[in-house]
Design a protein around this motif. Structure first.
Motif, short mmCIF file in Angstrom:
data_model
loop_
_atom_site.label_atom_id
_atom_site.label_comp_id
_atom_site.label_asym_id
_atom_site.label_seq_id
_atom_site.Cartn_x
_atom_site.Cartn_y
_atom_site.Cartn_z
N MET A 128 0.84 -1.20 0.00
CA MET A 128 0.00 0.00 0.00
C MET A 128 0.88 1.25 0.00
N SER A 167 1.36 3.37 2.22
CA SER A 167 1.97 3.75 3.49
C SER A 167 3.47 3.58 3.49
N HIS A 202 -5.94 6.09 -0.55
CA HIS A 202 -4.49 5.85 -0.61
C HIS A 202 -3.89 6.42 -1.90
N ARG A 243 -3.35 10.07 -1.49
CA ARG A 243 -2.12 10.34 -0.75
C ARG A 243 -0.90 10.17 -1.65
#
Length: 537
Positions: A1, A3, A49, A52
């Protein structure tokens, strides 16, 4: 992902978003190679996501590549028309075939071989617009340029051209990790139809038998539609790598009607293809790599979808134009500067030469012997000689006659002389008159009134003075009369007449003067006519 991403990425100027019904993968094109991929779920959380990711990366343009079940294809024929008629006809056909979706595309695939020879058109569309719109809106919200929307079946024609000696009837079978098994049938690289099949998770079941079964289904479908034509073989190309490629080679047996080809993605890929991608049996990165490398024209995107990409392209054009203008101006200025320096150097050289020759001329003038005649007088003499050359004769005889008289009487100094030639010895001449006008009048005048043997006459008006003169007019007048008599005695003299003396002694004149006054010179005027026997030169 997302992150795991850093806060800043250094990407090149192109990216691709491979979108399926369940997954979305972002691929980055960096220094001519395909970089790391980022995977997102096709859900609201996955799109968050993705937002981001967009906020943490540079706004490089995106190419959207689809591999979805909701893409439909229809082969149609339309009348062979042009311009606005064709556009209106295609628009109506698209609205009839695919109503309710803005993502439509058509391709011209030749003409019919008989009858009216209508145009063959492949109409395609993504019937589920909601699958694409959320991702496009996110790109617009962050002002990310969208270069175009493509699909693996439509782009597969370009991949087919990479296969050496590809058949006219080709079935391309590829396996994508985000979508499944894609089977596309092409005739002469033109897409006819395509089918997507969902596959079990990789590693849970053997893929080779599954792929072979699906390929057999699509082969029977092609035969039922008689798309390959009589006595024409169907070539099936499996795009794979690694162990799956070897399994596919063993799972099929060729016949006269069907030829099977297990195509190694390693053989099709160029040296810039990712080494990591070569180790997988999937062709996701292979399609994305070629898409970003070729950067084809848009297919499904609307003009509103690509407005930021158009603005970016316009900005690049303006920057390139400004750069060209700047470089051109710099080059032009440099050339002008060099030219100016060259002219300046030439000017200095010319000035040095001028000063050198002026100095040499001054030295040469200083070495010349002194002459009683001033340079201005010499110039007037040269000008007079040049003027005389423009006429038909010269005053040589008159000057010769006067020179002989002046040699015998050195006290007489010549101060002025007017001259003309004519066939009339009585042509008028006046002191200070225009001899050129007199000459012209004489040249075009009547013949002389008296009959002589002379063909023409040189008429001159001479002004002279006696020097030294001590005030004795009697002696001066006597000298002038002797000078006139001397001239009359020459055989070339036709007439010599004194027009004025230093002292008027005619009976009609009155004498007056001052006893104490003195006169420095005694001037007189004389008309001299010289007869010429030879023709004017």
């Amino acid at each position: 992902m997302i992150s795991s991403l850093l806060s800043r990425f250094e990407f090149s100027n192109r990216r691709a978003l491979l979108l399926s019904a369940h997954k979305a993968a972002v691929y980055q094109w960096q220094r001519g190679r395909l970089g790391k991929a980022y995977l997102f779920d096709v859900t609201e959380d996955g799109r968050q996501h993705f937002v981001r990711y967009l906020s943490e990366t540079a706004p490089a343009p995106f190419y959207l590549l689809l591999d979805v079940f909701e893409e439909e294809f229809r082969s149609e024929t339309i009348p062979h028309v042009f311009g606005s008629d064709r556009a209106a006809l295609i628009k109506r056909r698209q609205e009839r075939l695919f109503s309710g979706t803005p993502y439509c595309h058509y391709e011209l695939q030749g003409r019919e071989g008989h009858g009216r020879r209508d145009d063959r058109i492949l109409f395609s569309a993504v019937t589920n617009a909601g699958l694409i719109s959320p991702w496009v809106e996110l790109l617009h919200r962050h002002k990310i340029p969208l270069a175009g929307i493509h699909s693996i079946p439509l782009f597969g024609g370009a991949i087919l051209k990479l296969i050496p000696a590809a058949s006219a009837n080709s079935l391309v079978v590829s396996l994508q990790s985000v979508s499944g098994l894609r089977q596309s049938f092409y005739q002469n690289t033109h897409l006819k139809f395509s089918r997507l099949v969902r596959m079990p998770r990789y590693g849970t079941a053997p893929y080779a038998p599954y792929i072979a079964a699906e390929a057999e289904k699509i082969r029977r479908y092609i035969n039922s539609l008689r798309l390959t034509g009589e006595n024409a073989a169907l070539d099936v190309y499996f795009l794979a790598a690694g162990e799956l490629l070897e399994e596919l080679k063993q799972a099929h047996t060729e016949t006269e009607a069907v030829h099977y080809h297990a195509v190694d993605l390693h053989a099709l890929a160029d040296p810039s293809y990712s080494a990591k991608a070569r180790s997988t049996p999937f062709s996701d990165q292979f399609f994305v790599h070629n898409l970003l490398q070729q950067a084809p024209a848009n297919r499904y995107a609307r003009p509103a979808d690509t407005r930021y990409f158009a603005m970016r392209r316009l900005r690049h054009i303006m920057l390139a134009t400004a750069l060209v203008v700047t470089v051109g101006s710099a080059i032009w200025s440099g050339l002008n500067l060099l030219s100016g320096l060259s002219y300046q150097q030439s000017s200095r050289s010319a000035q040095d030469k001028a000063r050198f020759y002026q100095a040499r001329d001054k030295i040469a003038r200083e070495r010349l012997p002194q002459t009683p005649v001033e340079p201005a007088d010499l110039r007037r003499a040269v000008q007079l000689a040049a003027a005389l050359r423009e006429y038909k004769t010269t005053p040589l005889e008159t000057v010769s006659l006067i020179s002989k008289g002046l040699a015998r009487f050195p006290e007489i100094i010549l101060s002025d002389m007017q001259w003309a030639w004519s066939v009339n010895p009585n042509v008028p001449l006046s002191p200070g008159g225009n001899t050129a006008g007199v000459q012209a009048a004489a040249t075009h005048g009547d013949a002389a009134p008296d009959e002589t043997d002379y063909r023409l006459y040189q008429v001159s008006m001479v002004t002279a003075y006696v020097e030294p003169f001590d005030g004795d007019f009697r002696a001066a007048i006597a000298l002038i009369n002797e000078f006139a008599a001397s001239l009359r005695g020459d055989e070339s003299a036709y007439a010599v007449r004194i027009l004025s003396l230093p002292l008027d002694i005619s009976p009609a004149s009155s004498l007056h003067g001052d006893v104490g006054a003195t006169t420095e010179s005694a001037s007189f005027t004389m008309r001299i006519v010289v007869g010429i026997n030879h023709a004017a030169q």
